[in-house]
Scaffold this motif. Structure first.
Motif, PDB file in Angstrom:
ATOM      1  N   GLU A  81      -7.614   4.616   1.759  1.00 25.64           N
ATOM      2  CA  GLU A  81      -8.045   3.624   2.743  1.00 25.64           C
ATOM      3  C   GLU A  81      -9.401   3.011   2.413  1.00 25.64           C
ATOM      4  O   GLU A  81      -9.860   2.109   3.107  1.00 25.64           O
ATOM      5  N   LYS A 121      -9.640  -1.847   1.148  1.00 25.37           N
ATOM      6  CA  LYS A 121      -8.848  -2.533   2.173  1.00 25.37           C
ATOM      7  C   LYS A 121      -8.206  -3.790   1.590  1.00 25.37           C
ATOM      8  O   LYS A 121      -8.888  -4.765   1.256  1.00 25.37           O
ATOM      9  N   ARG A 146      -0.984  -4.092   2.113  1.00 26.13           N
ATOM     10  CA  ARG A 146      -0.159  -3.073   1.440  1.00 26.13           C
ATOM     11  C   ARG A 146       1.238  -3.613   1.153  1.00 26.13           C
ATOM     12  O   ARG A 146       1.647  -4.637   1.710  1.00 26.13           O
ATOM     13  N   LEU A 147       1.952  -2.863   0.314  1.00 31.73           N
ATOM     14  CA  LEU A 147       3.332  -3.258   0.018  1.00 31.73           C
ATOM     15  C   LEU A 147       4.185  -3.166   1.278  1.00 31.73           C
ATOM     16  O   LEU A 147       4.013  -2.261   2.085  1.00 31.73           O
ATOM     17  N   PHE A 163       8.193   0.318   1.865  1.00 34.31           N
ATOM     18  CA  PHE A 163       6.897   0.998   1.947  1.00 34.31           C
ATOM     19  C   PHE A 163       6.131   0.654   3.222  1.00 34.31           C
ATOM     20  O   PHE A 163       5.056   1.187   3.461  1.00 34.31           O
ATOM     21  N   ALA A 164       6.645  -0.247   3.988  1.00 38.65           N
ATOM     22  CA  ALA A 164       5.901  -0.736   5.158  1.00 38.65           C
ATOM     23  C   ALA A 164       5.489   0.405   6.083  1.00 38.65           C
ATOM     24  O   ALA A 164       6.305   1.261   6.420  1.00 38.65           O
ATOM     25  N   GLY A 165       4.244   0.397   6.465  1.00 35.66           N
ATOM     26  CA  GLY A 165       3.746   1.368   7.429  1.00 35.66           C
ATOM     27  C   GLY A 165       3.486   2.754   6.891  1.00 35.66           C
ATOM     28  O   GLY A 165       3.011   3.627   7.612  1.00 35.66           O
ATOM     29  N   LYS A 166       3.811   2.988   5.591  1.00 31.61           N
ATOM     30  CA  LYS A 166       3.604   4.329   5.041  1.00 31.61           C
ATOM     31  C   LYS A 166       2.201   4.456   4.473  1.00 31.61           C
ATOM     32  O   LYS A 166       1.622   3.468   4.025  1.00 31.61           O
ATOM     33  N   PRO A 167       1.660   5.694   4.455  1.00 34.52           N
ATOM     34  CA  PRO A 167       0.366   5.867   3.806  1.00 34.52           C
ATOM     35  C   PRO A 167       0.532   5.567   2.314  1.00 34.52           C
ATOM     36  O   PRO A 167       1.405   6.146   1.662  1.00 34.52           O
ATOM     37  N   GLN A 168      -0.227   4.638   1.814  1.00 31.98           N
ATOM     38  CA  GLN A 168      -0.055   4.255   0.414  1.00 31.98           C
ATOM     39  C   GLN A 168      -1.355   3.743  -0.183  1.00 31.98           C
ATOM     40  O   GLN A 168      -2.230   3.258   0.525  1.00 31.98           O
ATOM     41  N   LYS A 169      -1.442   3.889  -1.505  1.00 33.92           N
ATOM     42  CA  LYS A 169      -2.616   3.381  -2.200  1.00 33.92           C
ATOM     43  C   LYS A 169      -2.584   1.851  -2.164  1.00 33.92           C
ATOM     44  O   LYS A 169      -1.585   1.230  -1.808  1.00 33.92           O
ATOM     45  N   TRP A 221      -2.485  -0.319  -4.491  1.00 32.80           N
ATOM     46  CA  TRP A 221      -1.687  -1.007  -5.503  1.00 32.80           C
ATOM     47  C   TRP A 221      -2.472  -2.133  -6.180  1.00 32.80           C
ATOM     48  O   TRP A 221      -2.009  -3.278  -6.241  1.00 32.80           O
TER      49      TRP A 221
END
Lengths: 222, 138
Positions: free
Chosen positions: A118, A121, A124-125, A129-135, A137
């Motif tokens: 996080e 900022k 996100r993808l 992947f929507a709404g998932k904790p993710q790097k 990218w």
């Protein structure tokens, strides 16, 4: 406040250097660094930017550094550092102006966030992947890290690590002011693999005029 | 400005409720303290209540920033760890306002447990993000 007429004919660095002579930019301070040594003074970037003409010239000074870097490679993103303690928003206030000025997209590097992914900022993808904790990218994007003041370089290095964790690369950092430090922050970044170049607009305290140092009661350089 | 008795009663009520899901504690306590001016209240409330309100305010703001309002992912409201955090925070508040040494000792224990649960929840999210990265690259 300075009127626009007064600025006519001023060069960017000449104008900005005058601001060091002005009130409330270099201020005496009782703060201490993390290592315990007294800070003695600090450069108040927020107050500097309250004035629209200062904003314009500070933006222009950063833009000149960015232009130099752009001669070597295409910059994908400008990463503006929001510092760990949250007390200083650093260069974040300039993000929109500098992004417009250079045409380069900007992101915020938020060092106060607990989650590493996080700290950068960006959008996100989506899709599965929507709404998932993710790097973030960043996919190898070349990011120029932009900050207001650098002392040891510790915060700037955290910003570099946050960008790298999220898949980006950093070859250059631009800081408005660089404090004298042992060892110098520039060395810290030169020693990295691959090395990072630290660009600075002003070096402190050497760029504070002696008269001003006497006025605010900070040590004279030997 | 709310009266000291009213604030104490609200703290007792909110911290005694049974929390059905994770967001409840945060919702209740955040909406309760977020706009409180603790500096002003410090002239009428005793140090124990100000201390509890301060800790709730700072902790809920931190959790809110990292997991809810400014997060790039959906808030982990289904997380068991976050539920444990919420329940322990409520117990911390409930025990803290009782004002006897035995309750104080238990309250501190609950506060430590809650904070540990929060960090455990954050670690779970990092692990999830790392796994998603692996899956994406595969």
């Amino acid at each position: 406040m300075w009127s626009e007429t007064e600025l006519e004919g001023s060069d960017v660095y000449g104008y900005l250097h005058k601001r060091f002579n002005g009130p409330n930019v270099i201020r005496r301070s009782g703060h201490r660094y993390r290592v315990g040594s007294p800070g003695e003074f600090y450069s108040d970037f927020d107050l500097l930017l309250n004035d629209p003409y200062n904003c314009r010239y500070v933006t222009a000074a950063y833009a000149q550094e960015i232009e130099e870097i752009s001669k070597e490679y295409a910059i994908d993103l400008l990463g503006f550092v929001e510092k760990s303690d949250g007390g200083s928003v650093g260069a974040v206030r300039l993000a929109g102006a500098l992004s417009i000025y250079t045409g380069i997209p900007n992101i915020t590097v938020r060092l106060g966030r607990e989650l590493e992914f996080e700290q950068v900022k960006t959008s996100r993808l989506e899709g599965e992947f929507a709404g998932k904790p993710q790097k973030a990218w960043l996919s190898g994007a070349l990011v120029v890290v932009i900050t207001d003041n650098t002392s040891s370089g510790g915060e700037a290095e955290k910003a570099v690590k946050a960008v790298e964790y999220n898949g980006g690369r950093v070859k250059d950092i631009i800081t408005y002011t660089l404090r004298e430090w042992k060892p110098p922050a520039t060395e810290r970044f030169e020693k990295r693999t691959p090395p990072i170049k630290l660009h600075t607009i002003w070096n402190l305290p050497e760029d504070i005029p002696e008269r001003r140092r006497v006025e605010i009661g900070i040590s004279q350089r030997t | 400005m709310e009266e000291p008795e009213s604030i104490l009663a609200s703290l007792q009520r909110v911290s005694s409720e049974k929390f059905g899901d994770t967001g409840d504690f945060l919702d209740h306590f955040r909406s309760f303290v977020v706009d409180m001016n603790l500096r002003v209240l410090s002239s009428t409330l005793d140090e124990r209540i100000i201390g509890v309100l301060y800790l709730i305010k700072k902790l809920t703001n931190d959790v809110w920033t990292n997991l809810f309002t400014d997060a790039s992912f959906d808030a982990p409201v289904e997380s068991k760890t976050l539920r444990v955090f919420s329940e322990d925070m409520a117990r911390f508040v409930n025990l803290s306002i009782q004002g006897d040494p035995e309750s104080d000792a238990k309250a501190l224990q609950m506060l430590f447990k809650a904070i540990m649960s929060y960090y455990q929840c954050l670690s779970e999210l990092v692990a999830e993000a790392e796994q998603l990265q692996v899956d994406k690259e595969v």
